[in-house]
Scaffold this motif. Sequence first.
Motif, PDB file in Angstrom:
ATOM      1  N   LEU A 192       0.829  -1.210   0.000  1.00 52.70           N
ATOM      2  CA  LEU A 192       0.000   0.000   0.000  1.00 52.70           C
ATOM      3  C   LEU A 192       0.863   1.259   0.000  1.00 52.70           C
ATOM      4  O   LEU A 192       0.557   2.232  -0.700  1.00 52.70           O
ATOM      5  N   GLY A 193       1.941   1.239   0.779  1.00 55.43           N
ATOM      6  CA  GLY A 193       2.790   2.416   0.885  1.00 55.43           C
ATOM      7  C   GLY A 193       3.361   2.850  -0.440  1.00 55.43           C
ATOM      8  O   GLY A 193       3.465   4.048  -0.731  1.00 55.43           O
ATOM      9  N   GLN A 194       3.732   1.884  -1.275  1.00 53.38           N
ATOM     10  CA  GLN A 194       4.343   2.225  -2.557  1.00 53.38           C
ATOM     11  C   GLN A 194       3.319   2.487  -3.648  1.00 53.38           C
ATOM     12  O   GLN A 194       3.679   2.840  -4.766  1.00 53.38           O
ATOM     13  N   THR A 195       2.029   2.293  -3.332  1.00 54.72           N
ATOM     14  CA  THR A 195       0.984   2.485  -4.331  1.00 54.72           C
ATOM     15  C   THR A 195       0.143   3.724  -4.065  1.00 54.72           C
ATOM     16  O   THR A 195      -0.123   4.521  -4.968  1.00 54.72           O
ATOM     17  N   VAL A 196      -0.280   3.919  -2.819  1.00 54.84           N
ATOM     18  CA  VAL A 196      -1.203   5.018  -2.512  1.00 54.84           C
ATOM     19  C   VAL A 196      -0.486   6.317  -2.172  1.00 54.84           C
ATOM     20  O   VAL A 196      -1.119   7.372  -2.133  1.00 54.84           O
ATOM     21  N   ASN A 198       2.665   9.175  -2.879  1.00 47.50           N
ATOM     22  CA  ASN A 198       3.628   9.649  -3.863  1.00 47.50           C
ATOM     23  C   ASN A 198       5.028   9.628  -3.256  1.00 47.50           C
ATOM     24  O   ASN A 198       5.206   9.305  -2.078  1.00 47.50           O
ATOM     25  N   ASP A 199       6.012   9.975  -4.061  1.00 49.21           N
ATOM     26  CA  ASP A 199       7.399   9.868  -3.609  1.00 49.21           C
ATOM     27  C   ASP A 199       7.677  10.736  -2.390  1.00 49.21           C
ATOM     28  O   ASP A 199       8.348  10.314  -1.446  1.00 49.21           O
ATOM     29  N   GLY A 200       7.158  11.954  -2.380  1.00 49.36           N
ATOM     30  CA  GLY A 200       7.392  12.845  -1.253  1.00 49.36           C
ATOM     31  C   GLY A 200       6.749  12.351   0.023  1.00 49.36           C
ATOM     32  O   GLY A 200       7.333  12.454   1.118  1.00 49.36           O
ATOM     33  N   GLY A 205       7.304  11.045   5.270  1.00 47.70           N
ATOM     34  CA  GLY A 205       6.540  10.349   6.293  1.00 47.70           C
ATOM     35  C   GLY A 205       5.045  10.602   6.217  1.00 47.70           C
ATOM     36  O   GLY A 205       4.600  11.752   6.213  1.00 47.70           O
ATOM     37  N   THR A 206       4.270   9.514   6.129  1.00 48.01           N
ATOM     38  CA  THR A 206       2.818   9.586   6.021  1.00 48.01           C
ATOM     39  C   THR A 206       2.213   8.378   6.716  1.00 48.01           C
ATOM     40  O   THR A 206       2.828   7.308   6.774  1.00 48.01           O
ATOM     41  N   HIS A 224      10.697   5.945   2.817  1.00 55.99           N
ATOM     42  CA  HIS A 224      10.344   4.878   1.870  1.00 55.99           C
ATOM     43  C   HIS A 224      10.298   3.496   2.521  1.00 55.99           C
ATOM     44  O   HIS A 224      10.397   2.486   1.823  1.00 55.99           O
ATOM     45  N   LYS A 225      10.141   3.442   3.833  1.00 59.87           N
ATOM     46  CA  LYS A 225      10.103   2.155   4.531  1.00 59.87           C
ATOM     47  C   LYS A 225       8.907   2.106   5.472  1.00 59.87           C
ATOM     48  O   LYS A 225       8.458   3.132   5.988  1.00 59.87           O
TER      49      LYS A 225
END
Length: 444
Positions: A192-196, A198-200, A205-206, A224-225
């Motif tokens: 989910l993190g890499q799909t929903v 964006n890069d920023g 952190g989100t 990115h982790k």
Amino acid sequence: MDNAEIFVGLDIGTTAIKVIVAESNNGEMNVIGAGTQLSRGLSRGVIVDIDQAAGAIHAAIEQAEQKANVHIDSVILGIPANQLKIEPASGMVAVSEGNQTREITDRDVQNVTNAALLQSLPPEREIISITADEFVVDGFDDIQDPRGMMGVRLEMHGTMYTGPKTIVHNAKKAVEQAGLHVADVTVTPVALGQTVLNDGEQDFGTVIIDLGGGQTTAAVIHDHKLKYTTVDQEGGNYITKDISVVLNTSLADAEKIKRDYGFANTEDASEKNQFPVTVVGQNKPVQVSEEYLAEIIEARLQQIFETIRASLDEVSALELPGGVVLTGGVAALPGIVELAEDILGVNVRIYVPEQMGLRHPQNATALSLITYSGRQSETRRLVKDALMGEFVAQTSQAPVADGRTQRQQVANEASQQPSAKPKAPKEKKSRTNRVGDFIRNFFD
């Protein structure tokens, strides 16, 4: 489709089993089919009856096959974050042979991954997945792909995800019993993190809050982790039960009322707008206002968000600049963004897939599984293959006909499952490779 690779994402949810089929051609991922069936044999995101779950998986796969016009024999399996542990993993191997250095190969990448996997785990836990954050060649770090480099010593520093053996085993067993192969296993919040996001959002952190039917999962993505997860064992089904109890109506009617007339925020609902409710013991339907229904829904959602906020505050996750992204079926309720922002105190948005026919937040998980798998680099695939090597080697030799026979047997034996309709013979295009008053540190 001769040069296309097929990816199949399998989301085993408490409320529904969702399958999405996509073809990857020249780096482009195109959805070509999907299947959805009501879940059976699940409770709060976990399989509790393998036979029933296998029957529901089989039915969803059959539906996806008909729509995509492909034969499916392998899936990408998502594992929920229940009792997930995120641990560092490191390994080191010698590359040189005697006094001679040589180029690093695919085998060396898998060997160093195997070395990183040599960690003692409690007997009740199992490694779900492992990712490589960086490779180090003779002291030179931050290398993403060491293949082709000359070196004496190869190191890998990564992240290992472990979960209860029962959850992982039951999920794999249900897939196998449905006559399918597990081509890849992925922790759902990672995909989910890499799909929903964006890069920023991934970098700074989100928080992702997946509002499912059986449970609510919050995942913190930073640098990115996946850094942290927390699960609240309440979801959309609890809202449905609340409506059923308060309005004295059946669960089926309560679910329909929630979807057709529900608002997450009472400020958005109208007291004048009313709808009929079939009440147990009443001969005629009772009129209920949208506002009263919204009070029921808001009470449960407020409890869910407050529970999640308490866990996130423990790790200061809500201080991250990316705010919160909502997904999952419950995220479709009107007014939920405003309610979440009021309780969580941060900016909130909803992720809705852009693909035609999938524009609903409930499809985010299944779609993320194929997107994540399709975007993996060759090196990351080698790392995952090292973990799943024996399993893949064993299952890949099974004839396709055996899988079909087994899946037909599942359909016949699972009497409670909707039986698959006979399909006319068709050309196989490609084989597949993958959740009121009346209810009420870690960042480096």
